[in-house]
Design a protein around this motif. Structure first.
Motif, PDB file in Angstrom:
ATOM      1  N   ARG A   1     -21.628  56.030  16.410  1.00  0.00           N
ATOM      2  CA  ARG A   1     -20.887  57.239  16.747  1.00  0.00           C
ATOM      3  C   ARG A   1     -19.816  56.912  17.766  1.00  0.00           C
ATOM      4  N   SER A   2     -19.009  57.920  18.094  1.00  0.00           N
ATOM      5  CA  SER A   2     -17.935  57.735  19.066  1.00  0.00           C
ATOM      6  C   SER A   2     -18.485  57.337  20.424  1.00  0.00           C
TER       7      SER A   2
ATOM      8  N   TYR B   1     -12.007  56.172  11.771  1.00  0.00           N
ATOM      9  CA  TYR B   1     -12.931  55.076  11.483  1.00  0.00           C
ATOM     10  C   TYR B   1     -13.610  55.309  10.132  1.00  0.00           C
TER      11      TYR B   1
ATOM     12  N   SER C   1     -13.629  56.369  18.536  1.00  0.00           N
ATOM     13  CA  SER C   1     -14.651  56.141  17.514  1.00  0.00           C
ATOM     14  C   SER C   1     -15.108  54.702  17.475  1.00  0.00           C
TER      15      SER C   1
ATOM     16  N   GLU D   1     -18.303  68.101  14.772  1.00  0.00           N
ATOM     17  CA  GLU D   1     -17.877  66.916  15.529  1.00  0.00           C
ATOM     18  C   GLU D   1     -17.989  67.159  17.035  1.00  0.00           C
TER      19      GLU D   1
ATOM     20  N   LYS E   1     -16.091  54.180   8.601  1.00  0.00           N
ATOM     21  CA  LYS E   1     -17.556  54.292   8.535  1.00  0.00           C
ATOM     22  C   LYS E   1     -18.017  55.749   8.622  1.00  0.00           C
ATOM     23  N   GLU E   2     -17.385  56.496   9.513  1.00  0.00           N
ATOM     24  CA  GLU E   2     -17.773  57.900   9.705  1.00  0.00           C
ATOM     25  C   GLU E   2     -17.611  58.685   8.400  1.00  0.00           C
TER      26      GLU E   2
END
Ligand code: MCA
Ligand code: AMP
Length: 505
Positions: free
Chosen positions: A169-170, A410, A164, A91, A412-413
């Protein structure tokens, strides 16, 4: 020339031997000692070739030294980029790459994993451990204890905090000196902080709440912080008698209420309890008042905006609401499709404008344009309504977000990772009620036809890439996901089905 953030928060305390930090073991650090330490760090950055405008990423445990790095960044105009200590090397790589950080500071025990990544991205790495040792403090000890403050304007960036995204992406939220200062000024007034206060500080300092709200207010008001490495119930109960105020996420308060040692006598002398970062259940608010006689003051903020609204210091603190717009900040409810403002009582998206609102997402002009309107209003992604008395209620989210113990996650991640697992056809990640964390993560998996999913192996693999707090608390296999006529997964139906997984119902 000047440097508003440094001058107003830090520089004014130079030469003062008043207590700034009281540590868990009782040791104290004065404002002046703290500022000398931060000047030494600023000199070390200069020696390392890190200058104004450069990004400095920090993933270290909470310590006075870590806070002094924030001060050193302010003094030298370096952009501070704090990172959650729970993030894996995987990450972290994205944050370093995306921000173009020139220097990364991490704990010695993370060096083996991080050093190759940092080097491949042409950044330098230094270490700082929770006990204050490490390569950076070693360099700093021999540096001068004063540093010529670098000129900055209110519009210059002070920090980038990653938050995020619902799809990609973030995104790095760019916060200016004025964003931080204006909010600190407003909050000191709104919550009546003075140098007589002692703030019980058990929050992490890599997020807005513990870093900016708590610390900037304390620096501006000149009060001491009882600075604990983390939230530990025994420490909180032992130190409450020495505090006048406390800030926390709702879990801080539900944990206190679960302990019989937390009595009205223990809380009687306190001036103020503040909650934020996640919804405080009305029942917690009511139980807290019944136990202690104090009404928790709930407020609402975001990484991109600092604090937006607050219940009143004087006047009714209304359970289940986040109060009124702070001075200088406009908060309106709009129709999600048209953007037009809605009348009182109607539910719509919450939009915010003011000097507290960030400058945009780091090197993402398109994402910025999607969320930050030209007239300055920021679309928060939260849904709310005003009641008849003007209190703002947050009633839901327009964004697919889970808040667990105050940390944002989040789905989705996590779904993207789960979808890559062997025999997984597709997945959906939802948040369900949790007695301690408010919400917790559940992953729902659909196997490919005629296959079986090995849940243990999925959990092990996910753990390699995701911070602990993002890892699903439970994985469930289903034949198919509920969808609407448009083919969209109906997460509401899943949330309803699994709502009692961690509660009694
Ligand atoms: C720890 N764990 C968590 C969390 N924290 N899991 C899910 N969600 C969490 N928040 C994991 C640990 O790694 C551990 O895993 C297990 O859960 C139990 O740990 P425990 O010791 O009980 O947890 P803790 O260390 O006591 O931490 C809980 C906490 C902490 C005190 C609630 O998460 C915390 O300080 N949260 C505050 C977050 C915050 O500051 N948010 C502000 C964001 P294992 O058992 O496997 O080891 S700023 C923001 O949102 C905006 C701007 C705003 O409005 O403020
Ligand atoms: P972050 O991205 O970490 O800054 O989290 C911001 C989000 O936390 C907001 O958009 C809200 O969804 C949520 N939040 C913060 N304070 C509150 C609150 N008092 N009540 C409900 N949600 C909150």
């Amino acid at each position: 020339m000047a440097n508003p953030l440094y001058d107003e928060l830090f520089g004014k305390h130079l030469g003062q031997d008043t207590v700034f930090l009281q540590l868990a073991d009782g040791q104290t650090i004065s404002h002046d000692t703290f500022l000398k330490m931060s000047a030494q760090f600023a000199n070390s950055f200069k020696d390392l070739g890190i200058n104004a405008g450069d990004r400095l990423a920090v993933q270290v445990e909470k310590s006075p030294q870590c806070l002094a790095i924030y001060a050193a960044c302010a003094q030298s105009g370096v952009i501070f980029l704090p990172l959650n200590t729970g993030y894996t090397a995987n990450e972290i790589e994205y944050f370093i790459e995306n921000s173009g950080a020139s220097l990364v500071i991490c704990d010695d025990n993370k060096l083996t994993d991080l050093a190759p990544i940092v080097e491949s991205l042409n950044a330098a790495v230094e270490t700082l451990n929770s006990d204050g040792t490490g390569s950076l403090p070693t360099k700093a000890t021999s540096a001068p204890t004063s540093f010529a403050t670098i000129d900055r304007s209110g519009d210059d960036l002070a920090a980038i905090l990653y938050t995020s995204g619902t799809t990609g992406r973030s995104k790095g939220a760019m916060l200016t000196q004025e964003n931080l200062l204006s909010n600190a000024r407003t909050l000191v007034k709104a919550w009546k902080f003075t140098s007589d206060d002692a703030l019980l500080h058990a929050l992490p300092i890599f997020h807005t709440h513990g870093l900016f709200v708590a610390t900037n207010i304390s620096l501006l008001a000149g009060n001491k912080m009882i600075f604990l490495p983390k939230y530990n119930l025994d420490d909180i109960i032992a130190l409450l008698p020495e505090a006048t105020t406390m800030m926390g996420v709702p879990t801080f308060y539900t944990r206190l209420l679960s302990d019989n040692r937390f009595t009205s006598e223990l809380a009687q002398h306190m001036r103020l309890f503040i909650s934020g970062s996640a919804p405080l259940l009305a029942e917690t608010h009511i139980e807290f008042e019944a136990r202690t006689g104090h009404r928790i003051l709930e407020r609402y903020g975001m990484t991109e905006t600092n604090m937006n609204t607050s219940n009143p210091y004087d006047g009714e603190r209304r359970a289940g609401t986040v109060g009124f717009a702070l001075d200088g900040t406009d908060v309106k409810i709009t129709n999600s499709e048209t953007g037009t403002e809605l009348p009182k009582g109607e539910i719509g998206q919450i939009e915010v404008r003011g000097p507290n609102v960030f400058k945009g997402y780091w090197q993402m002009p398109e994402k910025t344009a999607e969320e930050l309107r030209e007239d300055g209003f920021f679309i928060t992604g939260d849904l709310g309504k005003y009641d008849d008395d003007g209190y703002l209620h947050i009633v839901g989210r327009n964004k697919d977000l889970i808040i667990s113990g105050g940390y944002n996650i989040y789905p989705k991640e996590i779904e993207l990772l789960l979808d890559q697992e062997e025999n997984v056809l597709e997945s959906a990640v939802i948040g369900v009620p949790h007695p301690d964390f408010g919400e917790t993560v559940v992953g729902i998996l659909v196997p490919k036809p005629n296959t079986n999913i090995d849940l243990t192996s999925v959990a092990t693999n996910v753990a390699k890439s995701l911070a602990r707090f993002k890892q699903p608390n439970k994985l469930i296999i289903v034949k198919e996901l509920p969808r609407n006529t448009m083919g969209k997964v109906q997460k509401n139906a899943l949330r309803a089905e699994y709502k009692d997984l961690f509660t009694d119902g």
